[in-house]
Every structure is written in structure tokens, then in C-alpha cells.
Design a protein around this motif. Structure first.
Motif, PDB file in Angstrom:
ATOM      1  N   LYS A  22     -13.602 -43.629  15.402  1.00 15.12           N
ATOM      2  CA  LYS A  22     -12.751 -42.418  15.440  1.00 15.12           C
ATOM      3  C   LYS A  22     -13.301 -41.382  14.476  1.00 15.12           C
ATOM      4  O   LYS A  22     -13.485 -40.217  14.845  1.00 15.12           O
ATOM      5  CB  LYS A  22     -11.324 -42.759  15.042  1.00 15.12           C
ATOM      6  CG  LYS A  22     -10.454 -41.542  14.729  1.00 15.12           C
ATOM      7  CD  LYS A  22      -9.046 -41.884  14.291  1.00 15.12           C
ATOM      8  CE  LYS A  22      -8.902 -42.220  12.844  1.00 15.12           C
ATOM      9  NZ  LYS A  22      -8.933 -41.064  11.923  1.00 15.12           N
ATOM     10  N   TYR A  94     -10.576 -29.366  11.046  1.00 10.85           N
ATOM     11  CA  TYR A  94     -11.264 -28.486  10.085  1.00 10.85           C
ATOM     12  C   TYR A  94     -12.787 -28.478  10.263  1.00 10.85           C
ATOM     13  O   TYR A  94     -13.482 -27.657   9.695  1.00 10.85           O
ATOM     14  CB  TYR A  94     -10.879 -28.763   8.648  1.00 10.85           C
ATOM     15  CG  TYR A  94     -11.187 -30.125   8.041  1.00 10.85           C
ATOM     16  CD1 TYR A  94     -10.532 -30.488   6.874  1.00 10.85           C
ATOM     17  CD2 TYR A  94     -12.071 -31.047   8.590  1.00 10.85           C
ATOM     18  CE1 TYR A  94     -10.762 -31.725   6.268  1.00 10.85           C
ATOM     19  CE2 TYR A  94     -12.323 -32.264   8.007  1.00 10.85           C
ATOM     20  CZ  TYR A  94     -11.670 -32.609   6.847  1.00 10.85           C
ATOM     21  OH  TYR A  94     -11.896 -33.821   6.237  1.00 10.85           O
ATOM     22  N   PRO A 121      -6.524 -31.813  -0.334  1.00  7.88           N
ATOM     23  CA  PRO A 121      -6.983 -30.424  -0.384  1.00  7.88           C
ATOM     24  C   PRO A 121      -8.331 -30.265   0.328  1.00  7.88           C
ATOM     25  O   PRO A 121      -8.999 -31.263   0.626  1.00  7.88           O
ATOM     26  CB  PRO A 121      -7.132 -30.159  -1.882  1.00  7.88           C
ATOM     27  CG  PRO A 121      -7.327 -31.496  -2.492  1.00  7.88           C
ATOM     28  CD  PRO A 121      -6.538 -32.462  -1.653  1.00  7.88           C
ATOM     29  N   ASP A 123     -10.587 -27.874  -0.952  1.00  5.32           N
ATOM     30  CA  ASP A 123     -11.309 -26.982  -1.873  1.00  5.32           C
ATOM     31  C   ASP A 123     -12.817 -27.199  -1.865  1.00  5.32           C
ATOM     32  O   ASP A 123     -13.601 -26.247  -1.984  1.00  5.32           O
ATOM     33  CB  ASP A 123     -10.745 -27.152  -3.297  1.00  5.32           C
ATOM     34  CG  ASP A 123     -10.865 -28.588  -3.790  1.00  5.32           C
ATOM     35  OD1 ASP A 123     -10.385 -29.509  -3.084  1.00  5.32           O
ATOM     36  OD2 ASP A 123     -11.497 -28.808  -4.839  1.00  5.32           O
ATOM     37  N   SER A 161     -16.877 -36.340  -0.975  1.00  5.31           N
ATOM     38  CA  SER A 161     -15.935 -36.139   0.134  1.00  5.31           C
ATOM     39  C   SER A 161     -16.656 -36.244   1.475  1.00  5.31           C
ATOM     40  O   SER A 161     -17.643 -35.522   1.708  1.00  5.31           O
ATOM     41  CB  SER A 161     -15.291 -34.756   0.004  1.00  5.31           C
ATOM     42  OG  SER A 161     -14.830 -34.291   1.263  1.00  5.31           O
ATOM     43  N   ALA A 164     -15.965 -32.823   3.388  1.00  4.98           N
ATOM     44  CA  ALA A 164     -16.697 -31.677   2.830  1.00  4.98           C
ATOM     45  C   ALA A 164     -18.193 -31.821   3.121  1.00  4.98           C
ATOM     46  O   ALA A 164     -18.864 -30.846   3.474  1.00  4.98           O
ATOM     47  CB  ALA A 164     -16.444 -31.574   1.339  1.00  4.98           C
ATOM     48  N   TYR A 326      -6.732 -41.955  -2.401  1.00  7.20           N
ATOM     49  CA  TYR A 326      -5.538 -41.160  -2.053  1.00  7.20           C
ATOM     50  C   TYR A 326      -4.393 -41.522  -2.984  1.00  7.20           C
ATOM     51  O   TYR A 326      -4.247 -42.670  -3.399  1.00  7.20           O
ATOM     52  CB  TYR A 326      -5.118 -41.424  -0.606  1.00  7.20           C
ATOM     53  CG  TYR A 326      -6.107 -40.912   0.414  1.00  7.20           C
ATOM     54  CD1 TYR A 326      -6.920 -41.784   1.124  1.00  7.20           C
ATOM     55  CD2 TYR A 326      -6.247 -39.548   0.654  1.00  7.20           C
ATOM     56  CE1 TYR A 326      -7.845 -41.318   2.043  1.00  7.20           C
ATOM     57  CE2 TYR A 326      -7.172 -39.078   1.582  1.00  7.20           C
ATOM     58  CZ  TYR A 326      -7.959 -39.959   2.270  1.00  7.20           C
ATOM     59  OH  TYR A 326      -8.877 -39.500   3.173  1.00  7.20           O
ATOM     60  N   LEU A 371      -1.393 -43.886   9.935  1.00  4.58           N
ATOM     61  CA  LEU A 371      -2.228 -44.684  10.830  1.00  4.58           C
ATOM     62  C   LEU A 371      -2.520 -46.082  10.302  1.00  4.58           C
ATOM     63  O   LEU A 371      -2.270 -47.099  10.956  1.00  4.58           O
ATOM     64  CB  LEU A 371      -3.548 -43.925  11.077  1.00  4.58           C
ATOM     65  CG  LEU A 371      -4.684 -44.666  11.770  1.00  4.58           C
ATOM     66  CD1 LEU A 371      -4.263 -45.181  13.127  1.00  4.58           C
ATOM     67  CD2 LEU A 371      -5.900 -43.742  11.909  1.00  4.58           C
TER      68      LEU A 371
HETATM   69  C1  EPZ Z   1     -12.194 -39.023   6.019  1.00  2.05           C
HETATM   70  O1  EPZ Z   1     -11.163 -38.192   5.526  1.00  2.05           O
HETATM   71  C2  EPZ Z   1     -11.499 -39.916   7.032  1.00  2.05           C
HETATM   72  N1  EPZ Z   1     -10.906 -39.094   8.065  1.00  2.05           N
HETATM   73  C3  EPZ Z   1     -10.408 -40.727   6.327  1.00  2.05           C
HETATM   74  O2  EPZ Z   1      -9.861 -41.611   7.290  1.00  2.05           O
HETATM   75  C4  EPZ Z   1     -11.043 -41.543   5.212  1.00  2.05           C
HETATM   76  O3  EPZ Z   1     -10.028 -42.228   4.521  1.00  2.05           O
HETATM   77  C5  EPZ Z   1     -11.794 -40.622   4.254  1.00  2.05           C
HETATM   78  O4  EPZ Z   1     -12.762 -39.843   4.984  1.00  2.05           O
HETATM   79  C6  EPZ Z   1     -12.523 -41.388   3.168  1.00  2.05           C
HETATM   80  O5  EPZ Z   1     -13.392 -42.297   3.759  1.00  2.05           O
HETATM   81  C7  EPZ Z   1     -11.684 -38.560   9.002  1.00  2.05           C
HETATM   82  O6  EPZ Z   1     -12.888 -38.747   8.998  1.00  2.05           O
HETATM   83  C8  EPZ Z   1     -10.992 -37.735  10.064  1.00  2.05           C
HETATM   84  P1  EPZ Z   1     -12.394 -37.094   1.947  1.00  2.05           P
HETATM   85  P2  EPZ Z   1     -11.510 -36.918   4.598  1.00  2.05           P
HETATM   86  O7  EPZ Z   1     -12.757 -35.682   2.092  1.00  2.05           O
HETATM   87  O8  EPZ Z   1     -12.762 -36.309   5.052  1.00  2.05           O
HETATM   88  C9  EPZ Z   1     -10.192 -35.512  -1.909  1.00  2.05           C
HETATM   89  C10 EPZ Z   1      -8.204 -42.673   8.548  1.00  2.05           C
HETATM   90  O9  EPZ Z   1      -7.268 -43.440   8.263  1.00  2.05           O
HETATM   91  N2  EPZ Z   1     -10.723 -34.206  -1.495  1.00  2.05           N
HETATM   92  O10 EPZ Z   1     -13.421 -38.090   1.586  1.00  2.05           O
HETATM   93  O11 EPZ Z   1     -10.314 -36.068   4.492  1.00  2.05           O
HETATM   94  C11 EPZ Z   1      -8.973 -35.864  -1.064  1.00  2.05           C
HETATM   95  O12 EPZ Z   1      -7.824 -35.366  -1.646  1.00  2.05           O
HETATM   96  C12 EPZ Z   1      -8.484 -41.460   7.702  1.00  2.05           C
HETATM   97  O13 EPZ Z   1      -8.979 -42.829   9.545  1.00  2.05           O
HETATM   98  C13 EPZ Z   1     -10.579 -33.118  -2.348  1.00  2.05           C
HETATM   99  O14 EPZ Z   1     -10.041 -33.242  -3.450  1.00  2.05           O
HETATM  100  O15 EPZ Z   1     -11.726 -37.663   3.235  1.00  2.05           O
HETATM  101  C14 EPZ Z   1      -8.952 -37.345  -1.058  1.00  2.05           C
HETATM  102  O16 EPZ Z   1      -8.281 -37.795  -2.213  1.00  2.05           O
HETATM  103  C15 EPZ Z   1      -7.535 -41.319   6.521  1.00  2.05           C
HETATM  104  N3  EPZ Z   1     -11.037 -31.916  -1.947  1.00  2.05           N
HETATM  105  C16 EPZ Z   1     -10.417 -37.728  -1.152  1.00  2.05           C
HETATM  106  O17 EPZ Z   1     -11.120 -36.556  -1.594  1.00  2.05           O
HETATM  107  C17 EPZ Z   1     -11.643 -31.739  -0.736  1.00  2.05           C
HETATM  108  O18 EPZ Z   1     -12.064 -30.607  -0.423  1.00  2.05           O
HETATM  109  C18 EPZ Z   1     -10.975 -38.205   0.159  1.00  2.05           C
HETATM  110  O19 EPZ Z   1     -11.149 -37.129   0.943  1.00  2.05           O
HETATM  111  C19 EPZ Z   1     -11.784 -32.862   0.117  1.00  2.05           C
HETATM  112  C20 EPZ Z   1     -11.320 -34.083  -0.283  1.00  2.05           C
END
Ligand code: EPZ
Length: 419
Positions: A22, A94, A121, A123, A161, A164, A326, A371
Motif C-alpha cells: 500500500k 500529499y 505535520p 513541515d 521522514s 518528505a 507517532y 488502520l
Molecule cells: C509513511 O507515513 C506511511 N504512510 C506510514 O504508514 C508509516 O508509518 C510511516 O511512513 C513511517 O514508516 C504512507 O506511506 C502513506 P513519516 P509518513 O513522514 O510518510 C514526523 C500505515 O499504517 N514528520 O515518516 O507520513 C511525523 O509526525 C501508515 O500504513 C514530521 O515531523 O511518515 C511522524 O511522527 C501510518 N514532519 C514521523 O515523522 C514531516 O514533515 C513519521 O512520519 C513529516 C513527518
């Protein structure tokens, strides 16, 4: 309203086929619009993909699906604002920010949707776009991202991230010159996007490392990739096998992608036989407790934290689970406790729970909040005495292809009921 009902403690035996990831597919489809025509194989059949199908066609591209093959043709693509409704449908909406910014030097959309597991976020995405030369402004709740031109930059991520990393990749492929992303996420899903972009003619190096380099190009054409197997889906069913399996085969797996899970399960004393592209699981009489700490890849994946917690209730002793990614990813715990689990938060550390096993789980009526919490409750229901009812299951069905069918095929007494 649909609910799930499960009569627990049934032996799980046979083969479960793992589908396309996914979290890969939801980034590959927005990436496809960077080219003129691109083909993606092994796309899972889940509602998140349907949402991206809608957005892609709303933007004027065509989205043809034939089984697990998707062809995206983008000659009619327009740089339209992504609507609030579309933005909110899923977190991965996004990725159209990076793709439209990369292709048109302009993107407009609202804060994305996704599971309520934290503030989440964006950011790091926005600051990455700014480092490439874009300006980011807010018009009410709508982000306006605009650039006269995009110029390669050296971008050091505060946190590795996934989103990002991928979004900056999508914006940088057409930027003038070289972009470097440092402390980049190394999740396999990022590598899937890199291979896809390079198949279109992009010049991206550093796959599977924390330093990704992108040499901007003038144009992209074509594009062909296959979505990698879903390591989180595979891990979820492996956990089901550790709880109830008898020669349960989990097929189409990349063992390296879930090594952090299989290492921990082997430490618990689980019976796993690991082959090139499948794993066979057998339940054992007793499991040892362990400490689970979620980290960016290749560490233990946060997406399997809630599912493994259900298993830890069956280990003989006290396990600790620390969620570092998280701030709100323990919403499954209250329902496991309701079913008989012994779980407490660890003093004043709200990122760690203590799971004291082994406790028999008793069926009850529980609710899915997100999920992977839903996946955890299904695992708990499979191992509980009696018939468990799970409500709010839309969260689960959007992320696990044919989960009811796959579990029934190996002997689970699980079904959907319309109430
Ligand atoms: C992806 O989310 C996945 N989702 C998540 O899976 C997964 O848990 C995560 O990566 C980590 O592996 C998708 O790919 C659609 P992140 P993403 O950016 O990209 C902080 C699932 O159950 N952060 O690595 O959103 C954020 O707050 C989902 O399938 C910032 O602070 O994950 C979080 O604490 C859930 N600023 C952490 O990084 C930002 O600009 C992880 O975020 C971006 C993120």
C-alpha cells in the motif's frame, strides 16, 4: 454499517498470498504523472488506490486499471488545485504536491488525511520544497506552492521522514542541477519510487541509503515498475501464524524487508522457516517476552507495533513496547485490555507500554480507531475465546487487500456482517 465477526482460536493452515505494498503504490501513482505514460504492476485493490484514481482523473490524466496493472497517461494533465475533499481522503494525497510542483512549478492542496495516530505535520515536505526555490503560502487552509524555477539543493532532513523523502524526490527530478537529500528515509518503498523514476529517465542514485542524489533532467518519458510486496501485510499475517499457525505459508515476501520483525519473533522462540520469497510459520507452546522499539527502517516498523502488541499478550512474561515515531499509536490498547490483556503505560513515559503475559483473551465488542489498530484487533479476535465483534472496520479495509477472504482461506472463522 459493516462489522467484522471472528470466532477465535481456529487453526490457520495453508497459503496467504501477499499483495503489492500500500505504502509503495500510493506514492507510485502520483509519481506516474511526472511522465507522459507510465505502467505499474502489482497494484493492490484497496480504497486508497481508488481515491488516487479519482484524483488522477480529476487532474485530467487517464488511469486505466486491468487486474493488478495500472497505466497512467498524463498528456491531458492540468495543474488544478487538489480539492479539500480529495486532500482529506488519505495521507498520500500529499504526493501530488511534489509531483505537480515538479511538473508545473505550482501546486495547491489542503492538509492531507490519514490515520489519527499523531499530528503528522508536513513541515519537512514544505521546507524541502522551499530549499528547491519554491515559495509556500497559505490561503485559508489551502497550501499554495509556487516557483519560477526549481534549482537543485542540499537538503538535510531533521527526521528520516518517508513522505518528505519521496515528496522532495518528486519535486527535484526536473530541478536544474543536483539535489542531495541527507538523512533520507531508507524504507523499501522509497527504493520502489527511485527505480520507477529512473525507468522514466530520471537520474537518481543512493537507493537504500540515507543519502539520495538527484540530477535534474529536462524531460521524462515512459516508466515501468512493479509494486514491491507489502512488508506490513506480510508481517501482520506472520504474527497471525505465530499465534495460531500450523504450516501457515506467507507467500510473495521479501524476507530482508521484514528482518527486524523475524529477528524479534525468533528471539521470542517463534517457529519460522524463512525461504527466498516465502515464510512458513508454526505456533509453539510458549513464547518469551521481548522489548520492541519502533524506529525508521531498517529498525522495527511502527506499522507493526500495534499488531505485535496483540501477540505479546500471549508471551510468558513482561514485554515493553516503545513507539518512537507517532505520539498517538496505542489506541488499540484499551480494547486489548477489555478482552483480558494486562497492559499498562510505563510510569511517566507515554511512549512505552508494559505488556504482561500470558493472558487468555476473551471475545468482546471492540472498535477500530486506525488502520493498524484494526489489524491488531483482528489478531486479538483470532486468538480469543468466543466471538469477537469489530466495528468501524473501514480503516482496516482501506489498507489490507481482501483480508477477510485471505484469512478465511486458511481456516479463520471471520466474516463481514451488514448491521
Ligand atoms: C509513511 O507515513 C506511511 N504512510 C506510514 O504508514 C508509516 O508509518 C510511516 O511512513 C513511517 O514508516 C504512507 O506511506 C502513506 P513519516 P509518513 O513522514 O510518510 C514526523 C500505515 O499504517 N514528520 O515518516 O507520513 C511525523 O509526525 C501508515 O500504513 C514530521 O515531523 O511518515 C511522524 O511522527 C501510518 N514532519 C514521523 O515523522 C514531516 O514533515 C513519521 O512520519 C513529516 C513527518
Amino acid at each position: 454499517m459493516e462489522i467484522i465477526k471472528i470466532k477465535g482460536r481456529k487453526k490457520l493452515t495453508g497459503t496467504i498470498e501477499i499483495g503489492g505494498a500500500k505504502n509503495s503504490a500510493v506514492s507510485l501513482i502520483p509519481a506516474a504523472v511526472l511522465s507522459d505514460e507510465a505502467t505499474i504492476f502489482n497494484v493492490p485493490d484497496i480504497s486508497d488506490i481508488k481515491a488516487l484514481h479519482e484524483i488522477t482523473e480529476y487532474l485530467g490524466a487517464s488511469f486505466e486499471r486491468d487486474g493488478d496493472k495500472v497505466i497512467v497517461k498524463s498528456e491531458g494533465l492540468e495543474c488544478k488545485p487538489i480539492t479539500l475533499e480529495h486532500s482529506k481522503k488519505l495521507r498520500a494525497s500529499y504526493y501530488f504536491m511534489g509531483a505537480l510542483l515538479g511538473k508545473f512549478k505550482h501546486a495547491e492542496m489542503y492538509f492531507p488525511g490519514g490515520c489519527s495516530i499523531g499530528a503528522r505535520p508536513i513541515d519537512l515536505h514544505l521546507s524541502g520544497f522551499e530549499k528547491l526555490g519554491a515559495t509556500v503560502s497559505l490561503d485559508g487552509d489551502k497550501y499554495i506552492i509556487d516557483a519560477d524555477k526549481l534549482v537543485g539543493a542540499d537538503i538535510d532532513l531533521r527526521f528520516a521522514s518517508v513522505g518528505a523523502t519521496i515528496n522532495i524526490l518528486l519535486a527535484a527530478v526536473y530541478a536544474e542541477g543536483k539535489t542531495i537529500i541527507r538523512n533520507a528515509a531508507m524504507e523499501p518503498e522509497v527504493g520502489n519510487v527511485i527505480d520507477f523514476l529512473n525507468s522514466m529517465g530520471a537520474k537518481v542514485t543512493g537507493k537504500d541509503t540515507s543519502v539520495i542524489e538527484i540530477e535534474g533532467v529536462q524531460s521524462l518519458s515512459g516508466g515501468l515498475t512493479t509494486v514491491i510486496p507489502d512488508r506490513i501485510e506480510a508481517g501482520t499475517y506472520i504474527l497471525a501464524g505465530v499465534m495460531n499457525g500450523e504450516d501457515l505459508k506467507i507467500d510473495h515476501v521479501v524476507p530482508e524487508h521484514i528482518k527486524s520483525l523475524t529477528d524479534i519473533l525468533e528471539k521470542m522462540g517463534a517457529d519460522l522457516k524463512i525461504y527466498d520469497d516465502y515464510i512458513v510459520v508454526n505456533k509453539v507452546p510458549s513464547l518469551k517476552p521481548v522489548n520492541v522499539v519502533t524506529e525508521p527502517y531498517p529498525g522495527f516498523p511502527t506499522d507493526l507495533q500495534q499488531p505485535i502488541t496483540s501477540l505479546l499478550t500471549q508471551a510468558d512474561g513482561e514485554s515493553l513496547v516503545t513507539e518512537n515515531i507517532y505520539e498517538n499509536r496505542f489506541q488499540n490498547v484499551q480494547y486489548l485490555v477489555q478482552m483480558g490483556a494486562n497492559i499498562e503505560f510505563d510510569g511517566d513515559d507515554d511512549r512505552t507500554i508494559r505488556v504482561k503475559g500470558s493472558t487468555p483473551l476473551i471475545a468482546d465488542e471492540v472498535v477500530t480507531t486506525d488502520l493498524r489498530a484494526g489489524a491488531a484487533l483482528i489478531l486479538a479476535g483470532l486468538c480469543a475465546e468466543g466471538e469477537t465483534t469489530i466495528k468501524e472496520i473501514k480503516h482496516v479495509l482501506r489498507g489490507y487487500t481482501k483480508i477477510i477472504t485471505k484469512l478465511r482461506q486458511v481456516g479463520a472463522e471471520i466474516y463481514l456482517e451488514d448491521v
